[in-house]
Enzyme design. Sequence first.
Site, mmCIF file in Angstrom:
data_model
loop_
_atom_site.group_PDB
_atom_site.id
_atom_site.type_symbol
_atom_site.label_atom_id
_atom_site.label_comp_id
_atom_site.label_asym_id
_atom_site.label_seq_id
_atom_site.Cartn_x
_atom_site.Cartn_y
_atom_site.Cartn_z
ATOM 1 N N GLU A 81 0.855 -1.187 0.000
ATOM 2 C CA GLU A 81 0.000 0.000 0.000
ATOM 3 C C GLU A 81 0.900 1.248 0.000
ATOM 4 O OE1 GLU A 81 -3.126 -0.290 2.978
ATOM 5 O OE2 GLU A 81 -4.393 1.074 1.839
ATOM 6 N N ASP A 83 1.240 4.021 1.377
ATOM 7 C CA ASP A 83 1.813 4.693 2.557
ATOM 8 C C ASP A 83 3.134 4.055 2.980
ATOM 9 O OD1 ASP A 83 0.011 2.586 3.096
ATOM 10 O OD2 ASP A 83 -0.192 3.170 5.185
ATOM 11 N N TYR A 193 -7.873 2.031 15.375
ATOM 12 C CA TYR A 193 -7.223 1.415 14.208
ATOM 13 C C TYR A 193 -7.770 0.005 14.003
ATOM 14 C CZ TYR A 193 -3.172 0.370 11.180
ATOM 15 O OH TYR A 193 -2.352 0.030 10.137
HETATM 16 FE FE1 FEO Z 1 -2.169 -1.005 4.658
HETATM 17 FE FE2 FEO Z 1 -0.489 1.327 6.351
HETATM 18 O O1 FEO Z 1 -1.137 0.480 4.813
#
Ligand code: FEO
Length: 394
Positions: A81, A83, A193
């Site tokens: 991903e 990030d 989260y």
């Molecule tokens: Fe699943 Fe922090 O990306």
Amino acid sequence: MKIKVKNNVDWVGKIDWELKKFHGNEYSTHRGSTYNSYLVREGKNLVIDTVWKPFAKEYVDNLKNEIELRKIDYVIANHAEIDHSGALPELMQYIPDTPIYCTKNGIKSLKGHYHQDWNFHPVKTGDKIEIGNGKALIFVEMKMLHWPDSMACYLTGDNILFSNDAFGQHYASEYMFNDLVDQAELYSECIKYYANILTPFSSILEKKINEVLSLKLPIDIIATSHGVIWRDNPIQIVEKYISWAKNYQENQITILYDTMWNGTKIMAENIASGIKKSDSKVNIKLFNIAKADKNDIITEIFKSKIILVGSPTIGRGITSATAGILEEIEGLGFKNKKAAAFGCYGWSGESVDKLSNLLTKSGFELINQGIKCLWNPDNESIEKCIAFGTEISK
Ligand code: FEO
């Protein structure tokens, strides 16, 4: 900037205090976030994950201050991903032939994102690379935690688990270690989260954690890819995850409502007072769906044993804010929770039936058929709402 993690392992990521929304607009990050990248310098030099694309140049410039880039022997991409992989194109310009270790799915994702034929090396659980000085990096696939490509890796000798997204939080801190930050803030970001990102994968997660624990690897540090590094009793967050993965709930009832002319709000408040009347110990929380942060609402739903959802009838349905949060609730697949609906109406009053159907479809056990109120609640309706709350709490 670097922060020493242990021995020859340094954090070389980015602390993003300004981040207020993540995943586009899908996740609120009231306390910012961090993108954690690690530089391991042993006989071989490794970079584990990078940072989000906007910080790519800053990241690589910083890395250049730490190591001559051509001396990096391996890049580990625990997760593709953006990030975590966003700085790969910038970094790989300088070291185009350096091997990138990731899962098979990671190769698909990285190629999908960047359309580059880098020197990929697929790995699976149990594969390892010797990195010198008697140390090795062992890979553990973490499929669907939370993407098909996700993996973790474990550094022997230093006993560090690089867990990527698992056990992370969107939480900026200059101190970067779990023992150096406000514990209440840290806990609230961890549970948010989990609730918002990992809930759909709870059953996989429980199995995977048990699989990793059964390896009996000593874990001194859990180095996540967001937020703080767990060095003080790192197993505490693993234990939290185990409890959250088991259809977690607290003694809490959450009331969500949207309102046009305050009628449904008055219903919500009187339902709350009915609950309190019959059970003074249950935690009751009310949220105006259109005003509250949706990710904070999801966190409170995660903690709840019962949710009550209210919307006035608008047109033939429910308000757009209510529909939005219910869409999110359905996607997360909460289990072992009960629900009921309520709402005001002026003529045909479809909202309550619609809400009940949506809640059933999302896996909630319906407590009853809900309560409707024609026009703004009068004294009789208010008494009915109080009685409804009392019945719910029983
Ligand atoms: Fe699943 Fe922090 O990306």
